[in-house]
Scaffold this active site. Structure first.
Site, short mmCIF file in Angstrom:
data_model
loop_
_atom_site.label_atom_id
_atom_site.label_comp_id
_atom_site.label_asym_id
_atom_site.label_seq_id
_atom_site.Cartn_x
_atom_site.Cartn_y
_atom_site.Cartn_z
N HIS A 1 36.12 40.72 46.15
CA HIS A 1 37.07 41.71 45.63
C HIS A 1 38.07 41.06 44.65
O HIS A 1 38.23 41.49 43.51
CB HIS A 1 37.81 42.33 46.82
N GLU A 2 38.72 39.99 45.13
CA GLU A 2 39.76 39.34 44.31
C GLU A 2 39.14 38.69 43.06
O GLU A 2 39.78 38.61 42.02
CB GLU A 2 40.55 38.32 45.12
#
Length: 595
Positions: free
Chosen positions: A388-389
């Site tokens: 995600h990051e």
């Protein structure tokens, strides 16, 4: 899983390298002084811009200041987040914040000046000074704000109130990150130990129901103890937002928040409406959860435990990284190579240590590179967080690489698209690779829970924000009872009747940092819906979507967010992307029920 008692114990390779911003503190000090100097020089332009050349000189100096400030402030913030207890880091951040208020005050004359010009004069300035072409789009964008900008004196007063208006958010941050001490839980040896956030995220998924309950009660204990203080900070944050919206002559606080992105109010309202009209599959999933867990009463601490037991995976950070690179192969070789560089160049801060800021985020530093904070727990959730990051990180990296400073920072509205595309690609990769039926069920369950958290929970939060702001706009009180009543009724509406409520459920609002950044969370849901569409096309091998999506990642804020998304084939002004997302969820639930 490796745990660390101090930051010093963490291997260097798993700590971010802040030397890339400032290798020595005196360089930070020099930039801070230069910013102050530039800020004073900018103030001298007040009443002295009479030509295109003077306008250009002001804007060029302002951009130079902005460039330096966007190194000074992130550096201080990243230092604080390494260990929120260190006063020397807090001092750096305080100095940067104070300087920000001064800069804002010294340049507050500019917007009223600019909007006092008529359009023809501005066009004349641009024709006369070639350098202004770089700023042209931004200057005309500012004209959209004409009716919302105050007089020079009023703007100055408002900018001086900046720090006071952000106090509720700062206070909650200190309560939540530095002051809160969770209750005690029983460890494997039968001893009482103080709960940490990292432990909580593990224990709330534990197969032992008593352990889940104990962790849940211990986690909520400080929030219940401090309920009045936190209600007071949240109430002040909402009222500050409502007041500034009124001062700036917006029809509502919601419309003020949407104005910058040119998002019509209907997009927000349709999101909530379409979700509630299609909420049945979520209720079906809640009932399924109760059935599979064989419970007479399903409670909130039963909502995170995996429904497929005995498949806990231990995934080290290095393994997680390798898996990510394989899963994101549909995005092309260049994308994967960019991610290889992230790890070798130490863009990450990987491990949970005492005092470190909780959660995870990406922070792009223009002219340097992205920085990614993690609290990696060596499990499947941590793999998803990493992926995600890194979606945010590559978005920051490419936008900075392909856009000038003025348009490099992408809007928060589109921020969650890149992160969620990555997550969808990951889950499909994991499901495709998996031969074991039990593990497949586990992954499907994990994706459904992710869907619930990133889409439905965020829509519920979005509605909570809308209702609390409406109450403040009508002059109604906001306190513990009001927040509890709104939150509890929404929780019931979204999750269905299968849940039995503990006392803690209605206090859910008290632990959400996003509520101090008003009308932010709905963007997770619209981003998720956009990402489902894009990722589906990528997995079908649609070359056109891949090309337009990579262009989107390089676009920064070179156009309005809804327009940028339209180029990838997503039109959020229509209810279609939301409805498609919800039907995808219904399919997943049915597939899971079938297994």
């Amino acid at each position: 899983m490796q745990t660390y008692k101090t930051r010093e114990e963490v291997p260097v390779q798993e700590k971010w390298n802040l030397d890339d911003i400032y290798s020595e503190i005196h360089k930070w000090e020099e930039d801070l002084n230069t910013i102050e100097q530039l800020s004073n020089e900018l103030k001298k332009f007040d009443g002295a811009i009479q030509s295109g050349q003077e306008l250009f000189q002001f804007l060029r100096k302002q951009e130079e200041l902005s460039y330096k400030f966007n190194h000074v402030f992130p550096y201080a913030m990243l230092k604080v987040d390494e260990d929120t207890r260190k006063t020397e880091s807090q001092t750096l951040l305080d100095r940067a914040r104070n300087l920000s208020v001064k800069v804002s005050s010294n340049t507050s004359f500019f917007m009223p000046f600019l909007l006092g010009l008529d359009e023809e004069t501005l066009k004349g300035y641009i024709a006369e000074e070639k350098g202004l072409e770089y700023f042209e789009k931004d200057l005309f964008e500012s004209f959209r704000y004409k009716e919302h900008v105050l007089t020079k004196e009023q703007e100055e007063i408002l900018s001086q109130l900046g720090e006071a208006l952000s106090a509720p958010s700062t206070t909650f941050g200190m309560i939540n990150n530095a002051d809160i001490k969770f209750g005690e839980v029983t460890n494997k040896e039968g001893e009482k130990v103080e709960l940490t956030r990292g432990m909580y995220s593990k224990l709330i998924e534990d197969e032992d129901r008593e352990k889940r309950k104990e962790a849940y009660k211990a986690y909520y204990q400080p929030y219940l103890q401090m309920k009045n203080s936190i209600a007071s900070t949240l109430s002040a944050a909402v009222k500050n937002n409502v007041t500034t919206s009124k001062i700036r002559r917006y029809p509502s606080a919601l419309e003020k928040s949407l104005f910058g992105d040119m998002v019509p109010k209907e997009v927000y309202e349709n999101l909530i409406k379409a979700t509630k009209e299609n909420i049945a599959p979520l209720h079906r999933y809640t009932e399924l959860r109760k059935e599979i867990l064989e419970l007479n009463e399903l409670r909130q601490y039963d909502m995170s435990v995996p429904l497929v037991s005995g498949v806990k995976q231990d995934i080290s950070f290095d393994e997680a990284y390798e898996t990510m690179l394989k899963a994101l192969a549909p995005l092309g070789e260049d994308y994967v190579e960019t991610l290889n560089q992230f790890k070798s160049s130490r863009y990450f801060d990987v491990r949970e240590t005492p005092g470190k800021r909780s959660g995870a985020y990406n922070l792009g530093v223009y002219g340097v590179h992205p920085y990614i904070l993690l609290n990696h727990q060596d499990d499947l959730d941590s793999l998803f967080t990493l992926v995600h990051e890194c979606g945010h990180g590559v978005h920051s990296k490419l936008s900075s690489q392909y856009q000038p400073q003025i348009s490099a920072r992408y809007s928060i509205f589109v921020a969650e698209v890149a992160s969620t595309v990555n997550e969808v690609l990951l889950i499909h990769y994991l499901l495709d690779q998996e031969k074991d039926e039990k593990l497949k069920r586990y992954l499907l369950n994990h994706f459904i829970d992710k869907f619930r958290g990133t889409f439905f929970t965020q829509v519920m939060f979005a509605e909570f924000e809308m209702l609390t702001h409406e109450k403040a706009e009508q002059g109604q009180p906001l306190n513990v009872e009001v927040f509890n009543q709104i939150y509890e009724s929404l929780f019931k509406e979204y999750n269905g009747d299968a849940l039995v409520f503990d006392e803690e459920v209605k206090y859910g609002w008290s632990r959400i940092p996003h509520f101090y950044r008003p009308f932010y969370v709905y963007k997770y849901a619209t981003g998720f819906a956009s990402a489902i569409h894009i990722a589906t096309k990528l997995l079908e091998g649609d070359a056109q979507t891949l090309e337009s999506y990579l262009e989107f990642l390089k676009s920064g804020s070179s156009d309005y967010p809804l327009e940028l998304l339209k180029k990838t084939g997503v039109d959020l002004t229509s209810p279609e992307p939301i409805k498609n997302t919800l039907s995808k969820f219904a399919e997943l639930v049915e597939e899971f029920a079938g297994l």
